[in-house]
Design a protein around this motif. Structure first.
Motif, mmCIF file in Angstrom:
data_model
loop_
_atom_site.group_PDB
_atom_site.id
_atom_site.type_symbol
_atom_site.label_atom_id
_atom_site.label_comp_id
_atom_site.label_asym_id
_atom_site.label_seq_id
_atom_site.Cartn_x
_atom_site.Cartn_y
_atom_site.Cartn_z
ATOM 1 N N PHE A 93 3.566 7.426 3.189
ATOM 2 C CA PHE A 93 4.588 6.392 3.325
ATOM 3 C C PHE A 93 5.036 5.942 1.951
ATOM 4 N N SER A 94 6.292 5.518 1.838
ATOM 5 C CA SER A 94 6.795 4.978 0.577
ATOM 6 C C SER A 94 7.274 3.553 0.795
ATOM 7 N N ALA A 95 7.261 2.797 -0.294
ATOM 8 C CA ALA A 95 7.743 1.410 -0.277
ATOM 9 C C ALA A 95 8.071 1.024 -1.711
ATOM 10 N N PRO A 96 8.951 0.060 -1.886
ATOM 11 C CA PRO A 96 9.235 -0.395 -3.244
ATOM 12 C C PRO A 96 7.974 -0.959 -3.914
ATOM 13 N N LYS A 97 7.813 -0.639 -5.184
ATOM 14 C CA LYS A 97 6.705 -1.177 -5.978
ATOM 15 C C LYS A 97 6.689 -2.700 -5.839
ATOM 16 N N ASP A 98 5.509 -3.263 -5.786
ATOM 17 C CA ASP A 98 5.268 -4.713 -5.664
ATOM 18 C C ASP A 98 5.553 -5.280 -4.275
ATOM 19 N N SER A 99 5.870 -4.422 -3.301
ATOM 20 C CA SER A 99 6.013 -4.905 -1.923
ATOM 21 C C SER A 99 4.658 -5.386 -1.424
ATOM 22 N N ASN A 100 4.653 -6.478 -0.662
ATOM 23 C CA ASN A 100 3.420 -6.972 -0.054
ATOM 24 C C ASN A 100 3.349 -6.441 1.376
ATOM 25 N N ILE A 101 2.306 -5.656 1.660
ATOM 26 C CA ILE A 101 2.158 -4.984 2.948
ATOM 27 C C ILE A 101 0.940 -5.554 3.670
ATOM 28 N N THR A 102 1.062 -5.801 4.958
ATOM 29 C CA THR A 102 -0.082 -6.184 5.784
ATOM 30 C C THR A 102 -0.324 -5.077 6.801
ATOM 31 N N ILE A 103 -1.571 -4.585 6.824
ATOM 32 C CA ILE A 103 -1.984 -3.533 7.747
ATOM 33 C C ILE A 103 -2.998 -4.136 8.705
ATOM 34 N N LYS A 104 -2.901 -3.765 9.985
ATOM 35 C CA LYS A 104 -3.906 -4.238 10.941
ATOM 36 C C LYS A 104 -4.180 -3.154 11.973
ATOM 37 N N ILE A 105 -5.306 -3.305 12.649
ATOM 38 C CA ILE A 105 -5.617 -2.398 13.755
ATOM 39 C C ILE A 105 -5.441 -3.166 15.058
ATOM 40 N N ASN A 106 -4.731 -2.541 15.985
ATOM 41 C CA ASN A 106 -4.578 -3.093 17.334
ATOM 42 C C ASN A 106 -5.567 -2.366 18.232
ATOM 43 N N SER A 107 -6.567 -3.091 18.675
ATOM 44 C CA SER A 107 -7.617 -2.524 19.521
ATOM 45 C C SER A 107 -7.835 -3.479 20.688
ATOM 46 N N PRO A 108 -6.942 -3.423 21.689
ATOM 47 C CA PRO A 108 -6.979 -4.400 22.781
ATOM 48 C C PRO A 108 -8.308 -4.471 23.525
ATOM 49 N N LYS A 109 -9.029 -3.344 23.640
ATOM 50 C CA LYS A 109 -10.306 -3.334 24.347
ATOM 51 C C LYS A 109 -11.491 -3.553 23.411
ATOM 52 N N GLY A 110 -11.223 -3.681 22.109
ATOM 53 C CA GLY A 110 -12.305 -3.902 21.152
ATOM 54 C C GLY A 110 -13.064 -2.648 20.764
ATOM 55 N N GLY A 111 -12.429 -1.487 20.934
ATOM 56 C CA GLY A 111 -13.090 -0.227 20.620
ATOM 57 C C GLY A 111 -13.241 0.043 19.140
ATOM 58 N N ALA A 112 -12.390 -0.575 18.321
ATOM 59 C CA ALA A 112 -12.453 -0.354 16.870
ATOM 60 C C ALA A 112 -12.238 -1.662 16.141
ATOM 61 N N ARG A 113 -12.869 -1.764 14.976
ATOM 62 C CA ARG A 113 -12.652 -2.923 14.113
ATOM 63 C C ARG A 113 -12.520 -2.432 12.680
ATOM 64 N N LEU A 114 -11.689 -3.080 11.911
ATOM 65 C CA LEU A 114 -11.475 -2.733 10.511
ATOM 66 C C LEU A 114 -12.595 -3.334 9.691
ATOM 67 N N VAL A 115 -13.275 -2.495 8.904
ATOM 68 C CA VAL A 115 -14.436 -2.942 8.137
ATOM 69 C C VAL A 115 -14.091 -3.119 6.662
ATOM 70 N N SER A 116 -13.369 -2.147 6.075
ATOM 71 C CA SER A 116 -13.018 -2.242 4.657
ATOM 72 C C SER A 116 -11.780 -1.418 4.358
ATOM 73 N N ALA A 117 -11.166 -1.706 3.206
ATOM 74 C CA ALA A 117 -9.984 -0.969 2.766
ATOM 75 C C ALA A 117 -9.954 -0.954 1.240
ATOM 76 N N VAL A 118 -9.635 0.209 0.673
ATOM 77 C CA VAL A 118 -9.581 0.387 -0.775
ATOM 78 C C VAL A 118 -8.354 1.225 -1.112
ATOM 79 N N THR A 119 -7.594 0.805 -2.121
ATOM 80 C CA THR A 119 -6.489 1.594 -2.650
ATOM 81 C C THR A 119 -6.935 2.194 -3.978
ATOM 82 N N THR A 120 -6.751 3.509 -4.112
ATOM 83 C CA THR A 120 -7.078 4.181 -5.364
ATOM 84 C C THR A 120 -5.814 4.826 -5.911
#
Length: 116
Positions: free
Chosen positions: A13-40
């Motif tokens: 994916f591309s986006a303009p530099k300095d854009s503020n992005i929010t990422i989330k997981i939609n897991s209506p039944k609770g099957g997955a949860r977001l634990v950590s995220a790292v940008t390299t």
């Protein structure tokens, strides 16, 4: 808040530099949860993001970066989605990845983010 990420290839994916992005997981039944995220970035040190409530925000860096997200699973079977949270109607949030859950093992997903 408008969506910033634009498809630029498979899991890329591309986006303009300095854009503020929010990422989330939609897991209506609770099957997955977001634990950590790292940008390299290709050049520079990794950036660890604070995850709260199955979501995190980050600023798009100049150039190509790899965003790695780690998820935990509860054993519930479902197709959870990783989306960019654009504010407003959640049904309009673009899907970045689909996650099939069903075990108790953790897993990771990576996306390439290109800052322009």
């Amino acid at each position: 808040m408008a969506c910033s990420l634009k498809p630029a290839g498979v899991a890329t994916f591309s986006a303009p530099k300095d854009s503020n992005i929010t990422i989330k997981i939609n897991s209506p039944k609770g099957g997955a949860r977001l634990v950590s995220a790292v940008t390299t970035p290709k050049v520079g040190d990794p950036v660890v993001h604070t995850v709260a409530g199955n979501a995190f925000s980050f600023t798009v860096l100049q150039g190509t970066s790899t965003l790695v997200m780690v998820f935990g699973q509860s054993g519930v079977v479902e197709a959870a989605t990783v989306v960019e949270d654009c504010g407003g109607d959640p049904s309009l949030n673009p899907i970045l990845s689909v996650v099939q859950t069903g075990t108790n093992a953790g897993f990771a997903r990576s996306l390439t983010i290109i800052g322009t």
